[in-house]
Write a protein that holds these residues in place. Sequence first.
Motif, PDB file in Angstrom:
ATOM      1  N   GLU A 146      49.276 -36.868 -11.420  1.00 48.45           N
ATOM      2  CA  GLU A 146      48.318 -37.943 -11.137  1.00 48.45           C
ATOM      3  C   GLU A 146      48.271 -38.235  -9.642  1.00 48.45           C
ATOM      4  O   GLU A 146      49.300 -38.209  -8.966  1.00 48.45           O
ATOM      5  CB  GLU A 146      48.736 -39.231 -11.867  1.00 48.45           C
ATOM      6  N   GLY A 147      47.092 -38.521  -9.131  1.00 48.57           N
ATOM      7  CA  GLY A 147      46.921 -39.000  -7.767  1.00 48.57           C
ATOM      8  C   GLY A 147      46.810 -37.902  -6.723  1.00 48.57           C
ATOM      9  O   GLY A 147      47.338 -36.803  -6.880  1.00 48.57           O
ATOM     10  N   VAL A 148      46.107 -38.220  -5.648  1.00 49.45           N
ATOM     11  CA  VAL A 148      45.847 -37.228  -4.598  1.00 49.45           C
ATOM     12  C   VAL A 148      47.120 -36.814  -3.871  1.00 49.45           C
ATOM     13  O   VAL A 148      47.254 -35.660  -3.456  1.00 49.45           O
ATOM     14  CB  VAL A 148      44.761 -37.718  -3.614  1.00 49.45           C
ATOM     15  N   LEU A 207      41.603 -33.555  -7.964  1.00 48.25           N
ATOM     16  CA  LEU A 207      41.168 -34.236  -6.747  1.00 48.25           C
ATOM     17  C   LEU A 207      41.218 -33.354  -5.506  1.00 48.25           C
ATOM     18  O   LEU A 207      40.598 -33.679  -4.498  1.00 48.25           O
ATOM     19  CB  LEU A 207      42.051 -35.474  -6.517  1.00 48.25           C
ATOM     20  N   VAL A 208      41.968 -32.245  -5.575  1.00 45.01           N
ATOM     21  CA  VAL A 208      42.139 -31.381  -4.406  1.00 45.01           C
ATOM     22  C   VAL A 208      42.372 -29.932  -4.836  1.00 45.01           C
ATOM     23  O   VAL A 208      42.945 -29.680  -5.903  1.00 45.01           O
ATOM     24  CB  VAL A 208      43.306 -31.888  -3.509  1.00 45.01           C
ATOM     25  N   GLU A 209      41.898 -29.005  -4.022  1.00 44.72           N
ATOM     26  CA  GLU A 209      42.143 -27.573  -4.196  1.00 44.72           C
ATOM     27  C   GLU A 209      42.293 -26.990  -2.797  1.00 44.72           C
ATOM     28  O   GLU A 209      41.591 -27.409  -1.869  1.00 44.72           O
ATOM     29  CB  GLU A 209      40.966 -26.914  -4.925  1.00 44.72           C
ATOM     30  N   VAL A 210      43.216 -26.035  -2.632  1.00 41.68           N
ATOM     31  CA  VAL A 210      43.475 -25.448  -1.308  1.00 41.68           C
ATOM     32  C   VAL A 210      43.497 -23.935  -1.417  1.00 41.68           C
ATOM     33  O   VAL A 210      44.155 -23.383  -2.314  1.00 41.68           O
ATOM     34  CB  VAL A 210      44.824 -25.933  -0.726  1.00 41.68           C
ATOM     35  N   GLU A 211      42.801 -23.262  -0.496  1.00 42.01           N
ATOM     36  CA  GLU A 211      42.859 -21.802  -0.384  1.00 42.01           C
ATOM     37  C   GLU A 211      43.336 -21.452   1.015  1.00 42.01           C
ATOM     38  O   GLU A 211      43.264 -22.282   1.930  1.00 42.01           O
ATOM     39  CB  GLU A 211      41.507 -21.149  -0.686  1.00 42.01           C
ATOM     40  N   ALA A 212      43.851 -20.213   1.182  1.00 45.69           N
ATOM     41  CA  ALA A 212      44.424 -19.833   2.470  1.00 45.69           C
ATOM     42  C   ALA A 212      44.290 -18.343   2.740  1.00 45.69           C
ATOM     43  O   ALA A 212      44.206 -17.538   1.823  1.00 45.69           O
ATOM     44  CB  ALA A 212      45.904 -20.222   2.509  1.00 45.69           C
ATOM     45  N   ILE A 213      44.308 -18.013   4.026  1.00 48.21           N
ATOM     46  CA  ILE A 213      44.394 -16.640   4.509  1.00 48.21           C
ATOM     47  C   ILE A 213      45.594 -16.583   5.435  1.00 48.21           C
ATOM     48  O   ILE A 213      45.738 -17.435   6.328  1.00 48.21           O
ATOM     49  CB  ILE A 213      43.121 -16.218   5.263  1.00 48.21           C
ATOM     50  N   ALA A 214      46.465 -15.593   5.232  1.00 50.78           N
ATOM     51  CA  ALA A 214      47.687 -15.485   6.024  1.00 50.78           C
ATOM     52  C   ALA A 214      47.954 -14.038   6.400  1.00 50.78           C
ATOM     53  O   ALA A 214      47.378 -13.108   5.815  1.00 50.78           O
ATOM     54  CB  ALA A 214      48.880 -16.035   5.229  1.00 50.78           C
ATOM     55  N   ILE A 215      48.854 -13.852   7.341  1.00 49.25           N
ATOM     56  CA  ILE A 215      49.359 -12.521   7.667  1.00 49.25           C
ATOM     57  C   ILE A 215      50.360 -12.165   6.570  1.00 49.25           C
ATOM     58  O   ILE A 215      51.265 -12.943   6.292  1.00 49.25           O
ATOM     59  CB  ILE A 215      50.034 -12.510   9.048  1.00 49.25           C
ATOM     60  N   ALA A 216      50.189 -11.003   5.945  1.00 49.40           N
ATOM     61  CA  ALA A 216      51.036 -10.616   4.810  1.00 49.40           C
ATOM     62  C   ALA A 216      52.189  -9.741   5.236  1.00 49.40           C
ATOM     63  O   ALA A 216      52.146  -9.090   6.271  1.00 49.40           O
ATOM     64  CB  ALA A 216      50.193  -9.876   3.776  1.00 49.40           C
TER      65      ALA A 216
END
Length: 131
Positions: A46-48, A117-126
């Motif tokens: 629950e909650g952001v 309430l939130v979703e996150v995507e990312a690009i990184a050096i692998a």
Amino acid sequence: MTNKTTIATPDAPPAAGPYAQGTVALGFAFCSGQLPIDPKTGEVPEGVEAQTHQSLSNVAAVLAAAGAGMEDVLKTTVFLKNMSDFPVMNAIYASYFPGEPPARSTIEVARLPKDVLVEVEAIAIAGKKGG
């Protein structure tokens, strides 16, 4: 043809459709948008505040499976249900990137899967951590 590897880890929620948790190609890890689903229970907190922590923990887990860490992130996109949650999300987000933060976009959206309430995507050096 580009050599591409699919990222799959039990430490993040499974893909909920025809997509991968992430993909590694050309030395980069591309992490799909991570919802705040606890991979052990399948529940959404629950909650952001709790949801931001869970989404970022899920991003970290997918990246770890690609041999990357949060310090290897080059770019993120944060999707928020309500931009009024930005200050809370931003403070938590900053704690996951204590060094030099990556480039980022934050977008308010009308609705996210499972009404989170939130979703996150990312690009990184692998591959820097030998994963």
